[in-house]
Scaffold this active site. Structure first.
Site, mmCIF file in Angstrom:
data_model
loop_
_atom_site.group_PDB
_atom_site.id
_atom_site.type_symbol
_atom_site.label_atom_id
_atom_site.label_comp_id
_atom_site.label_asym_id
_atom_site.label_seq_id
_atom_site.Cartn_x
_atom_site.Cartn_y
_atom_site.Cartn_z
ATOM 1 N N SER A 1 -14.191 -13.380 0.463
ATOM 2 C CA SER A 1 -15.218 -14.342 0.070
ATOM 3 C C SER A 1 -16.573 -13.658 0.025
ATOM 4 C CB SER A 1 -15.261 -15.486 1.096
ATOM 5 O OG SER A 1 -16.442 -16.254 0.969
ATOM 6 N N LYS B 1 -14.451 -12.681 7.184
ATOM 7 C CA LYS B 1 -14.314 -12.119 5.843
ATOM 8 C C LYS B 1 -14.983 -10.749 5.728
ATOM 9 C CE LYS B 1 -11.844 -15.332 3.916
ATOM 10 N NZ LYS B 1 -10.448 -15.049 3.472
ATOM 11 N N TYR C 1 -16.712 -17.748 9.836
ATOM 12 C CA TYR C 1 -16.045 -17.459 8.567
ATOM 13 C C TYR C 1 -16.620 -16.186 7.948
ATOM 14 C CZ TYR C 1 -14.133 -18.303 3.889
ATOM 15 O OH TYR C 1 -13.469 -18.189 2.689
ATOM 16 N N THR D 1 -10.219 -25.987 -3.775
ATOM 17 C CA THR D 1 -8.877 -25.996 -3.184
ATOM 18 C C THR D 1 -8.849 -26.986 -2.026
ATOM 19 O OG1 THR D 1 -9.272 -24.325 -1.468
ATOM 20 C CG2 THR D 1 -8.725 -23.518 -3.698
#
Length: 241
Positions: A142, A159, A155, A190
């Site tokens: 990401s 990543k 997060y 998603t």
């Protein structure tokens, strides 16, 4: 008649979102499939759909949040006779909330899914890739790996570590003919955004579609073995949402 082996792809997080879209695109391109996901009903429904296209599909229900389950599950899957030429580490999760208040168990859960499970999958498939003389590993990352966003700190860290792991793995496996690519993504529409651990107000209509991401994954896989696209960044035209 060609003596080339039937291409096969292993995809984690294959039951929905990017993983399911990738499975459909690779099946349409002639790949057999090894599919990993946590949801058995969704995984088997997808496998039935793809087998109707004439593809061989092997599935394994696996929760990548359980580190002890990964090695035996991959060993069993790889013993079924399909040898992946492409491995797509797509499964992952997200968590929103301040780092100062993040429970340790949530931190460990996120790092296991977004980083450690990728390491474990790679360790499981590398012996097979080496024996067959090479292959391609694609790690889905990401743009959070390169940026800092409030409440997305864990997060971002996971990543960023994944991107570093990919670069290091590429250097270590180059002599074995194993190539490593990272697909760096902006926001993709998603089911991740429906997760209980994610709270956001982004406009999902402006996000990338899973199908467009799947097309990019297939394009990476179709590169000749004499070259590697080390990183592709795909962003919504609207930019950072």
């Amino acid at each position: 008649m060609s003596d080339s082996p039937q291409p096969a792809v292993l995809i984690s997080g294959a039951s929905r979102g990017i993983g399911a879209a990738a499975a459909r695109h690779f099946a349409a391109a002639g790949y057999d499939l090894l599919l990993l996901a946590r949801s058995a009903p969704e995984l088997e429904a997808l496998a039935t759909e793809l087998r109707a296209l004439g593809r061989r599909v092997e599935t394994r229900c696996l929760d990548l949040a359980d580190p002890a389950a990964i090695a035996p599950a991959l060993a069993e899957l790889l013993q079924r006779g399909l040898s992946p030429t492409v491995v797509i580490n797509n499964a992952g999760a997200a968590y929103t909330g301040p780092l100062a208040e993040m429970p340790l168990e949530r931190w460990q859960w996120l790092l296991q899914l977004n980083l450690t499970s990728v390491v474990q999958v790679c360790q499981a498939v590398l012996p097979q890739l080496r024996r067959q003389g090479g292959g391609l590993i694609i790690n889905v990352s990401s743009h959070a790996a390169r940026n800092a966003f409030p409440d997305w700190g864990a997060y971002c860290v996971s990543k960023a570590a994944l991107a570093s792991f990919s670069r290091c793995l590429a250097e270590e496996e180059r002599s074995h003919g194993i190539r490593v690519s990272t697909l760096t993504l902006g926001a993709v529409n998603t089911p991740l955004w429906d997760s209980a651990t994610v709270h956001s107000s982004f406009d999902r209509r402006a996000m990338l579609s899973a199908d467009r991401v799947a097309e990019t994954l297939l394009s990476l896989a179709l590169q000749p073995s004499s070259q590697v696209v080390e990183d592709v960044t795909l962003m919504p035209a609207a930019g950072v949402l």
